[in-house]
Design a protein around this motif. Sequence first.
Motif, PDB file in Angstrom:
ATOM      1  N   ASP A 127      -9.091   0.478  -7.953  1.00 57.19           N
ATOM      2  CA  ASP A 127      -8.817   0.428  -6.516  1.00 57.19           C
ATOM      3  C   ASP A 127      -7.541  -0.346  -6.208  1.00 57.19           C
ATOM      4  O   ASP A 127      -7.461  -1.104  -5.235  1.00 57.19           O
ATOM      5  CB  ASP A 127     -10.005  -0.194  -5.763  1.00 57.19           C
ATOM      6  CG  ASP A 127      -9.996   0.124  -4.275  1.00 57.19           C
ATOM      7  OD1 ASP A 127      -9.419   1.164  -3.897  1.00 57.19           O
ATOM      8  OD2 ASP A 127     -10.572  -0.666  -3.498  1.00 57.19           O
ATOM      9  N   GLY A 128      -6.515  -0.153  -7.046  1.00 56.56           N
ATOM     10  CA  GLY A 128      -5.257  -0.862  -6.886  1.00 56.56           C
ATOM     11  C   GLY A 128      -4.478  -0.420  -5.661  1.00 56.56           C
ATOM     12  O   GLY A 128      -4.654   0.685  -5.136  1.00 56.56           O
ATOM     13  N   GLU A 129      -3.595  -1.310  -5.226  1.00 59.81           N
ATOM     14  CA  GLU A 129      -2.775  -1.056  -4.038  1.00 59.81           C
ATOM     15  C   GLU A 129      -1.314  -1.311  -4.379  1.00 59.81           C
ATOM     16  O   GLU A 129      -0.959  -2.360  -4.927  1.00 59.81           O
ATOM     17  CB  GLU A 129      -3.228  -1.974  -2.906  1.00 59.81           C
ATOM     18  CG  GLU A 129      -2.570  -1.699  -1.568  1.00 59.81           C
ATOM     19  CD  GLU A 129      -3.142  -2.572  -0.471  1.00 59.81           C
ATOM     20  OE1 GLU A 129      -3.777  -2.031   0.455  1.00 59.81           O
ATOM     21  OE2 GLU A 129      -2.965  -3.809  -0.540  1.00 59.81           O
ATOM     22  N   ARG A 141       1.893  -0.999   2.252  1.00 57.22           N
ATOM     23  CA  ARG A 141       0.944  -0.944   1.149  1.00 57.22           C
ATOM     24  C   ARG A 141       0.224   0.403   1.152  1.00 57.22           C
ATOM     25  O   ARG A 141      -0.164   0.900   2.215  1.00 57.22           O
ATOM     26  CB  ARG A 141      -0.073  -2.086   1.237  1.00 57.22           C
ATOM     27  CG  ARG A 141       0.576  -3.468   1.023  1.00 57.22           C
ATOM     28  CD  ARG A 141      -0.448  -4.591   1.030  1.00 57.22           C
ATOM     29  NE  ARG A 141       0.186  -5.891   0.820  1.00 57.22           N
ATOM     30  CZ  ARG A 141       0.417  -6.420  -0.378  1.00 57.22           C
ATOM     31  NH1 ARG A 141       0.049  -5.757  -1.471  1.00 57.22           N
ATOM     32  NH2 ARG A 141       0.991  -7.599  -0.487  1.00 57.22           N
ATOM     33  N   VAL A 142       0.069   0.965  -0.031  1.00 57.18           N
ATOM     34  CA  VAL A 142      -0.576   2.267  -0.195  1.00 57.18           C
ATOM     35  C   VAL A 142      -1.501   2.190  -1.401  1.00 57.18           C
ATOM     36  O   VAL A 142      -1.105   1.665  -2.452  1.00 57.18           O
ATOM     37  CB  VAL A 142       0.465   3.397  -0.427  1.00 57.18           C
ATOM     38  CG1 VAL A 142      -0.230   4.742  -0.593  1.00 57.18           C
ATOM     39  CG2 VAL A 142       1.460   3.454   0.710  1.00 57.18           C
ATOM     40  N   LYS A 143      -2.714   2.688  -1.266  1.00 57.38           N
ATOM     41  CA  LYS A 143      -3.624   2.752  -2.402  1.00 57.38           C
ATOM     42  C   LYS A 143      -3.007   3.620  -3.499  1.00 57.38           C
ATOM     43  O   LYS A 143      -2.384   4.646  -3.217  1.00 57.38           O
ATOM     44  CB  LYS A 143      -4.963   3.346  -1.979  1.00 57.38           C
ATOM     45  CG  LYS A 143      -5.783   2.464  -1.041  1.00 57.38           C
ATOM     46  CD  LYS A 143      -6.410   1.302  -1.770  1.00 57.38           C
ATOM     47  CE  LYS A 143      -7.386   0.551  -0.865  1.00 57.38           C
ATOM     48  NZ  LYS A 143      -7.993  -0.605  -1.563  1.00 57.38           N
ATOM     49  N   VAL A 144      -3.206   3.212  -4.752  1.00 60.34           N
ATOM     50  CA  VAL A 144      -2.659   3.988  -5.868  1.00 60.34           C
ATOM     51  C   VAL A 144      -3.162   5.425  -5.824  1.00 60.34           C
ATOM     52  O   VAL A 144      -2.412   6.370  -6.094  1.00 60.34           O
ATOM     53  CB  VAL A 144      -3.021   3.332  -7.216  1.00 60.34           C
ATOM     54  CG1 VAL A 144      -2.592   4.223  -8.372  1.00 60.34           C
ATOM     55  CG2 VAL A 144      -2.369   1.961  -7.333  1.00 60.34           C
ATOM     56  N   ALA A 145      -4.429   5.602  -5.483  1.00 55.22           N
ATOM     57  CA  ALA A 145      -5.012   6.942  -5.437  1.00 55.22           C
ATOM     58  C   ALA A 145      -4.320   7.826  -4.405  1.00 55.22           C
ATOM     59  O   ALA A 145      -4.378   9.062  -4.500  1.00 55.22           O
ATOM     60  CB  ALA A 145      -6.504   6.861  -5.140  1.00 55.22           C
TER      61      ALA A 145
END
Length: 274
Positions: A127-129, A141-145
């Motif tokens: 759940d990285g950002e 900021r954007v979620k890696v997914a």
Amino acid sequence: MDLNTVLDIRDASRHEPWRPGDAWLGGGTYLFSEPQPHLRRLIDLSRMGWEPVQILPDGSLEIAATCTIAQLSRFGRTLDAQAAPLIEQCCRAFLASFKIWNMATVGGNLCNGLPAGPMISLTAALDGECLLQAQDGAHRRVKVADFVTGAGRKDLAEGEMLRSVTIPARSLRCRTAFMQVSLYGLGRSAALVIGTLDPADGSFAVTITAATTRPFRLWFALPPDRAELRTAITTAVGDGDWFDDIHGLPEWRRHMAFHLAEQVRRELTLDGAR
């Protein structure tokens, strides 16, 4: 490979205006691997002085875009966290020599957006950002997914830079399961599935990469049964989302993704208890 269209290399710390034909230079393992006829200038990030990887005061893990795979691997082997083994498993998922390990960066792997990018797999599963910085200094900021939007595509504006990726402290406390398959014995990942089980509330997540054109992270309030998991994957991943290249046909990748997801589910739930 020589990039014979590049006329200049500048240090990123000099803050020169971005112009057409510019590209960020991290480790350079992708930039120098094939012709880049559109490039005229490289902006070198190597002397920015960012701490490669560190635990922040709130317990989260911050990985600088310039952190090399070798640096992340060494850190992961000393990290006292339930999810720490996943770091080494994803580092080892690289089809790369030790020379690549010591040059390739986490940020470069994410910004390439390749389906088999194991740093995408690692950071999306936890759940990285992403922290992105625009030319005017503004951050978002954007979620890696959500950052990787397709094969080789990412959510980056012109001149925007990936500064770091942050893994929440809660994700580091999760139990994890890692499953990977390649078409060949030492081939590129054709399907890579990671499961996480949060001990705080029992929630479960499964992340599918390599088999798909972009990462798919599916979250469940409670661990699903086999049918629920299969239905969730079928609903989330469309027919056109399964990747197709010489490392595996879409139909085979789809089959293996379902198979590996079920293995992950069983490993992390009571269905896998002995």
